[in-house]
Motif scaffolding. Sequence first.
Motif, mmCIF file in Angstrom:
data_model
loop_
_atom_site.group_PDB
_atom_site.id
_atom_site.type_symbol
_atom_site.label_atom_id
_atom_site.label_comp_id
_atom_site.label_asym_id
_atom_site.label_seq_id
_atom_site.Cartn_x
_atom_site.Cartn_y
_atom_site.Cartn_z
ATOM 1 N N ALA A 93 63.864 23.803 1.158
ATOM 2 C CA ALA A 93 65.096 23.210 0.891
ATOM 3 C C ALA A 93 66.258 23.130 1.823
ATOM 4 C CB ALA A 93 65.574 23.874 -0.514
ATOM 5 N N ILE A 94 66.836 21.890 2.007
ATOM 6 C CA ILE A 94 68.069 21.776 2.756
ATOM 7 C C ILE A 94 69.027 22.114 1.976
ATOM 8 C CG2 ILE A 94 69.420 20.119 4.359
ATOM 9 C CD1 ILE A 94 66.709 18.549 4.961
ATOM 10 N N PHE A 95 70.007 22.996 2.507
ATOM 11 C CA PHE A 95 71.179 23.519 1.469
ATOM 12 C C PHE A 95 72.548 23.337 2.086
ATOM 13 C CE2 PHE A 95 74.187 26.661 0.149
ATOM 14 C CZ PHE A 95 74.226 26.366 -1.218
ATOM 15 N N GLN A 96 73.317 22.563 1.673
ATOM 16 C CA GLN A 96 74.769 22.531 2.206
ATOM 17 C C GLN A 96 75.898 22.800 1.376
ATOM 18 O OE1 GLN A 96 76.030 21.553 5.728
ATOM 19 N NE2 GLN A 96 77.502 22.475 4.476
ATOM 20 N N VAL A 134 68.189 26.096 5.888
ATOM 21 C CA VAL A 134 67.068 25.764 5.267
ATOM 22 C C VAL A 134 66.108 26.800 4.787
ATOM 23 C CG1 VAL A 134 64.874 24.376 6.077
ATOM 24 C CG2 VAL A 134 66.988 23.719 7.069
ATOM 25 N N GLY A 135 65.656 26.660 3.618
ATOM 26 C CA GLY A 135 65.045 27.483 2.945
ATOM 27 C C GLY A 135 65.620 28.499 1.886
ATOM 28 N N ARG A 136 64.811 29.175 1.104
ATOM 29 C CA ARG A 136 65.515 30.110 0.143
ATOM 30 C C ARG A 136 66.398 31.133 0.364
ATOM 31 N NH1 ARG A 136 59.932 30.235 -3.562
ATOM 32 N NH2 ARG A 136 60.307 28.221 -4.868
ATOM 33 N N GLN A 137 65.912 31.816 1.661
ATOM 34 C CA GLN A 137 66.918 32.804 2.365
ATOM 35 C C GLN A 137 68.346 32.669 2.421
ATOM 36 O OE1 GLN A 137 65.201 34.720 5.931
ATOM 37 N NE2 GLN A 137 66.819 36.128 6.043
ATOM 38 N N GLY A 138 68.511 31.288 2.857
ATOM 39 C CA GLY A 138 69.768 31.025 3.153
ATOM 40 C C GLY A 138 70.557 30.599 2.132
ATOM 41 N N VAL A 139 70.000 30.032 0.979
ATOM 42 C CA VAL A 139 70.602 29.851 -0.439
ATOM 43 C C VAL A 139 70.871 31.162 -0.892
ATOM 44 C CG1 VAL A 139 70.026 29.102 -2.840
ATOM 45 C CG2 VAL A 139 69.325 27.828 -0.683
ATOM 46 N N LEU A 169 68.536 16.475 -4.668
ATOM 47 C CA LEU A 169 67.222 16.136 -4.790
ATOM 48 C C LEU A 169 66.362 17.068 -5.355
ATOM 49 C CD1 LEU A 169 66.534 13.999 -1.415
ATOM 50 C CD2 LEU A 169 66.967 13.092 -3.675
ATOM 51 N N LEU A 170 65.396 16.427 -6.484
ATOM 52 C CA LEU A 170 64.563 17.673 -7.159
ATOM 53 C C LEU A 170 63.145 17.023 -6.727
ATOM 54 C CD1 LEU A 170 66.255 18.084 -10.605
ATOM 55 C CD2 LEU A 170 66.590 19.047 -8.612
ATOM 56 N N ARG A 171 62.342 18.075 -6.452
ATOM 57 C CA ARG A 171 60.946 17.734 -6.185
ATOM 58 C C ARG A 171 60.019 18.372 -7.068
ATOM 59 N NH1 ARG A 171 59.654 18.877 -0.148
ATOM 60 N NH2 ARG A 171 58.900 20.792 -0.967
ATOM 61 N N ARG A 172 59.162 17.654 -7.658
ATOM 62 C CA ARG A 172 58.162 18.524 -8.655
ATOM 63 C C ARG A 172 56.853 18.844 -7.985
ATOM 64 N NH1 ARG A 172 56.169 14.864 -13.159
ATOM 65 N NH2 ARG A 172 55.304 13.584 -11.434
ATOM 66 N N LEU A 173 56.851 20.264 -8.108
ATOM 67 C CA LEU A 173 55.649 21.043 -7.327
ATOM 68 C C LEU A 173 54.638 21.146 -8.556
ATOM 69 C CD1 LEU A 173 57.724 23.378 -5.135
ATOM 70 C CD2 LEU A 173 57.053 21.124 -4.691
ATOM 71 N N GLY A 196 56.401 23.046 -11.604
ATOM 72 C CA GLY A 196 57.690 22.483 -12.231
ATOM 73 C C GLY A 196 58.484 21.837 -11.081
ATOM 74 N N TRP A 197 59.604 21.469 -11.463
ATOM 75 C CA TRP A 197 60.821 20.918 -10.583
ATOM 76 C C TRP A 197 61.711 22.053 -9.825
ATOM 77 C CZ3 TRP A 197 61.002 15.669 -10.021
ATOM 78 C CH2 TRP A 197 60.277 14.869 -10.832
ATOM 79 N N TYR A 198 61.915 21.662 -8.670
ATOM 80 C CA TYR A 198 62.851 22.549 -7.701
ATOM 81 C C TYR A 198 63.797 21.605 -7.101
ATOM 82 C CZ TYR A 198 59.332 26.270 -8.808
ATOM 83 O OH TYR A 198 58.529 27.012 -9.664
ATOM 84 N N ILE A 199 64.748 22.332 -6.360
ATOM 85 C CA ILE A 199 65.742 21.761 -5.683
ATOM 86 C C ILE A 199 65.585 21.843 -4.271
ATOM 87 C CG2 ILE A 199 68.144 21.612 -4.960
ATOM 88 C CD1 ILE A 199 68.883 23.408 -7.366
ATOM 89 N N ALA A 200 65.107 20.279 -3.725
ATOM 90 C CA ALA A 200 64.732 20.262 -2.156
ATOM 91 C C ALA A 200 65.997 19.749 -1.420
ATOM 92 C CB ALA A 200 63.538 19.287 -2.176
ATOM 93 N N HIS A 201 66.851 19.394 -1.939
ATOM 94 C CA HIS A 201 67.993 19.104 -1.116
ATOM 95 C C HIS A 201 69.283 19.349 -1.981
ATOM 96 C CE1 HIS A 201 71.133 16.606 0.800
ATOM 97 N NE2 HIS A 201 70.670 17.070 1.877
ATOM 98 N N TYR A 202 70.393 20.161 -1.525
ATOM 99 C CA TYR A 202 71.479 20.337 -1.974
ATOM 100 C C TYR A 202 72.957 20.263 -1.283
ATOM 101 C CZ TYR A 202 75.012 23.952 -4.218
ATOM 102 O OH TYR A 202 75.946 24.604 -4.977
ATOM 103 N N GLN A 203 73.610 19.293 -1.552
ATOM 104 C CA GLN A 203 74.547 18.607 -0.564
ATOM 105 C C GLN A 203 76.269 18.739 -1.487
ATOM 106 O OE1 GLN A 203 74.808 17.351 2.712
ATOM 107 N NE2 GLN A 203 77.183 17.870 2.182
ATOM 108 N N VAL A 204 76.982 19.577 -1.063
ATOM 109 C CA VAL A 204 78.348 19.766 -1.850
ATOM 110 C C VAL A 204 79.233 18.836 -0.949
ATOM 111 C CG1 VAL A 204 80.178 21.354 -2.081
ATOM 112 C CG2 VAL A 204 78.115 21.913 -2.966
#
Length: 123
Positions: free
Chosen positions: A38-41, A48-53, A104-108, A111-119
Motif C-alpha cells: 500500500a502507498i500511504f500518505q 509503502v507497506g504495512r510497516q509504514g502505516v 483505493l480498495l483492492r480485493r484480494l 477480502g478488501w484492503y486499502i491499496a492507496h491512502y491519500q490525505v
Amino acid sequence: MTSTPDTEAILRDVLDRWKAAVDAHEPDQVAVRFTDDAIFQGLHPYSVGRQGVAAYYAAQPLGMTAQYRVLETRQLADDLILGYQSVMFGFIDRPPLTVNLSLLLRRLADGWYIAHYQVTLLP
C-alpha cells in the motif's frame, strides 16, 4: 465507473474496521487493513507497506478518534473501488482536525484492503 449501494457497503466495512483500530490505538490492527504494498500518505512523508502505516499510527496521540462521512464511491474494476471521504480526527487535548481522504480498495483472495491512502488537509 459506477457508484452503487454495494460499493459503498464494501467501503464502509473497510472504513469501520480501520476506524475501530484507530479509535483503540492499535497501529498493527490499522495496518492489517492495508495491502502489503500500500502507498500511504498521511500528514507526514509517504510510506509503502504495512510497516509504514503501523509506524504512522503508533506515533498518533492516545485518545485520537476518527469519524468519517462517505462523499463518493466508484467501482473502477471488479477488484478496485475508489472512495472519497471527509474524516474528522478528534483529540483529547486539542481541537479536531478535518481532512479529505481518498482511498483505493483492492480485493484480494480473502477480502478488501486499502491499496492507496491519500490525505488532503483542508485550509
